[in-house]
Design an enzyme around this catalytic site. Structure first.
Site, PDB file in Angstrom:
ATOM      1  N   CYS B  94       0.584  -1.209   0.037  1.00  0.00           N
ATOM      2  CA  CYS B  94       0.118  -0.102  -0.054  1.00  0.00           C
ATOM      3  C   CYS B  94       0.951   1.339  -0.028  1.00  0.00           C
ATOM      4  O   CYS B  94       1.638   1.389  -1.087  1.00  0.00           O
ATOM      5  CB  CYS B  94      -1.076  -0.139   1.236  1.00  0.00           C
ATOM      6  N   HIS B 192      -3.325  -5.597   1.107  1.00  0.00           N
ATOM      7  CA  HIS B 192      -2.814  -4.960   2.371  1.00  0.00           C
ATOM      8  C   HIS B 192      -2.706  -5.817   3.532  1.00  0.00           C
ATOM      9  O   HIS B 192      -3.209  -7.015   3.437  1.00  0.00           O
ATOM     10  CB  HIS B 192      -3.432  -3.445   2.894  1.00  0.00           C
TER      11      HIS B 192
END
Ligand SMILES: [Zn+2]
EC number: 6.3.5.13
Lengths: 411, 235
Positions: B94, B192
């Site tokens: 991310c 993530h």
């Protein structure tokens, strides 16, 4: 409440009957449906219903419902108190709460974190109570730094008296937006969301816990006038009060300290408030003990890493087993990543059951922390296998509600 | 640091740890340990220097401001870049994925300089990508179909020096039909938090990059979770 406009009265009446309808048809506690009807009829009804009353708004990531309940109990020393005691914490729930007791001079409202600025502006509440902010349901909640910023901005434009936990940097920074604050040193167990300065992003020096300070911009922990230490609360006059709460754990001691400080703002002294806080044994089914056959089961709801950490801290010692249940429905957050932010090693050597719609996620997580466990499909299997007369259950939001529903809405 | 152990370096958990990023360090450690490889996890806070002699470097997700702060500190420190140049493995997630590129966007989409480990440029998309993601990994890497949760507004363009990690089956990823990117032993992804717990194959890729061939492990909870999530996402 003669100032209420006719339409607001009508809305309140409509809302109330819808709530009765909802209860009668068994669709829920009735507290959300009532307000939803009222909002459609009179958008300003929240402002109307708040006029002429002393309101406290209570917000945080964790402990909102419990603290609302504690403050409400304390303020009943002054007479009737309107409150949303079933945790319906958005404006529709506030309307239902306020309209169901039009005579109450005082009101205590639990407020969803995102709605706090709006509800503060609508109700012109006299007191705002802030406890903590931490990561929670991140697939839909806004980032907590942004949330704190919105709180800070809302408080800057409000004359409300803030009662806030100065040991939580994000909360303290938000509260510093107000020029009128009572600081409570209520502690902070979960620190993973506050290593950065909320003002400038610098590294927070937390080496002298509970003190915290940013060496880059100078933001530092405000000086508390109420201090919680162990089970003792010291008030602004230096007098010490033993809490001796029925509700378990440090998190609830923190909630109680904040409730005492809030009650004092309303004019209820600690000696008068404290016995009323001790009367609270269970809040919306949380912490309640249920007898299932020969086994006494204690239900703990925890929705996020900080909540799980607090729950683990109050588990009965082994050999009492613990059942962990996790779902990922919309109210829980669809993302289970947060399971990896919790340290489970404290469960080693204990009998652990794993269930819920995302039990495989939990199983991998426990396996990684070398915690032995047994996967089950239904909570009654854990009850049957405890091997002792007790069982602790930690569940996130919908998992908790499922168990409550299966066992018949225990309160 | 212990030089007989596999050194897993977790970069800036104080700035870059939003979504269970700790899971990646824990699962690498576990899968190494199950093969008899001793490990050490080193937490490097943003006030510390980044050690150069680590084996696997992990960067997680973060909000806008911590992301910019982390990028600035990593550039000034230089340790991560030197470690990558000497062949250490890097997994960046991310905000971390964007940081290891050439540039990324701030909250108004102004370009901010990244560490430059990958030839990628990131900016902001029109809307947030939130939900389960499924993608087929570049066959050259020998990693089966990956799955995870994405929650970001980033869009990432890969330059000629970087290869897409995977082709998106469900979800948004980079925003152009691909998800993630890699070059040498540096890999970035929008999957993530616990990307490695949910994809044991990806964890083993990082281990192969650092210690060479490793024996397979019998399927465990990680494999089971991956199958369960794939079935849920694909239907
Ligand atoms: Zn600062």
């Amino acid at each position: 409440m003669s100032k209420l406009s006719l339409r607001a009265r009508l809305a309140a009446t409509l809302g109330l009957s819808a709530a009765r309808l909802s209860r009668a048809t068994g669709r829920g506690d009735g507290s959300v449906i009532g307000g939803r009807v009222a909002l459609k009829v009179e958008p300003d009804v929240l402002a109307e219903l708040s006029r002429g009353r002393q309101l406290a708004l209570v917000s945080a990531t964790n402990g909102k419902t419990t603290t609302t309940r504690l403050i409400t109990n304390a303020l009943r020393a002054l007479g009737p108190v309107a409150t949303n005691e079933f945790g319906a914490n958005m404006p529709s729930g506030h309307i239902t709460a306020l309209s169901s007791d039009l005579e109450a001079r005082n009101a205590v409202l639990e407020v969803d974190e995102k709605y706090l600025p709006m509800v503060l502006s609508d109700t012109k509440a006299a007191v705002v109570v802030l406890m903590n902010l931490s990561r929670d349901q991140m697939d839909r909640a806004s980032e907590i730094n942004l949330l704190a910023q919105k709180w800070r901005f809302a408080l800057r434009g409000s004359p409300a008296h803030v009662v806030a936990n100065c040991d939580e940097p994000l909360v303290a920074w938000a509260g510093l937006g107000s020029s009128n604050a009572t600081w409570v040193a209520a502690g902070q167990r979960w620190k993973e969301d506050s290593w950065c300065c909320p003002e400038c992003g610098g590294h927070l020096d937390r080496s002298a816990d509970p003190h915290w300070e940013c060496h880059e911009c100078g933001l530092r922990r405000p000086e508390p006038s109420w201090v919680l230490d162990g089970d003792t609360v010291t008030d602004p006059h230096g007098r010490k009060h033993e809490l001796r709460m029925k509700l378990p754990g440090d998190a609830n001691r923190a909630n109680a300290a904040i409730a005492l400080a809030t009650a004092a703002v309303f004019g209820v002294p600690p000696d008068n408030a404290l016995p009323r806080l001790r009367e609270v044994t269970s809040v919306a089914g949380r912490y309640s003990s249920i007898q299932r056959g020969p086994v006494e089961v204690r239900l703990l709801m925890a929705k996020n890493p900080a909540g799980w950490l607090e729950s683990f801290a109050i588990l009965d010692p082994p050999p009492v087993p613990v059942a962990l249940s996790v779902n990922a429905q919309v109210p829980d957050g669809r993302d289970t990543s947060w399971l990896w932010d919790v340290d489970y090693t404290v469960l080693r050597g204990r009998k652990v059951f794993v269930l819920g719609e995302r039990r495989t996620d939990l199983a991998l997580r426990l396996d990684t922390d070398d915690v032995e466990f047994e996967v089950i499909d239904h909570i009654d299997q854990a009850v049957a296998k405890t091997g002792t007369k007790r069982l602790d259950v930690v569940a996130n939001y919908t998992a908790f509600q499922q168990i409550r529903t299966e066992w018949g809405r225990v309160t | 640091m212990n030089d007989s152990a596999l050194r897993i370096v977790w970069i800036y958990p104080d700035l870059l740890s939003t979504y269970g990023d700790q899971g990646n360090a824990l699962i690498l450690e576990r899968r190494a340990r199950l093969r008899g490889i001793p490990t050490e996890i080193v937490h490097v806070h943003s006030s510390d220097a980044v050690p150069v002699e680590g084996d696997v470097y992990l960067l997680g997700g973060g909000e806008d401001r911590p992301q910019i702060l982390a990028a600035r500190r990593l550039i000034a420190d230089g340790g991560l870049k030197r470690a990558a140049e000497r062949g250490a493995a890097v997994l960046a997630i991310c905000a971390g994925y964007q940081i290891i590129g050439e540039t990324f966007g701030d909250d108004k989409d102004n370009p901010i300089a990244g560490v430059g480990l990958l030839d990628i440029r990131s900016g902001r998309g029109d809307r947030r990508a939130v939900g389960e993601l499924v993608a087929d990994v570049d066959p050259a890497l020998g990693v089966p179909r990956i799955t995870g949760f994405e929650n970001h507004q980033g869009r990432t363009q890969l330059g000629p020096g970087t290869t897409p990690l995977s082709r998106t089956v469900v979800g948004v990823g980079n925003g152009d039909g691909f998800e993630g990117g890699y070059a040498g032993h540096v890999v970035g992804s929008y999957l993530h938090g616990p990307a490695l717990p949910r994809n044991p194959g990806l964890a083993d890729l990082l281990l192969r990059w650092t210690v060479g061939e490793i024996p397979p492990l019998p399927p465990g909870w990680g494999e089971r979770l991956r199958e369960e999530r794939l079935a849920a996402a694909i239907g």
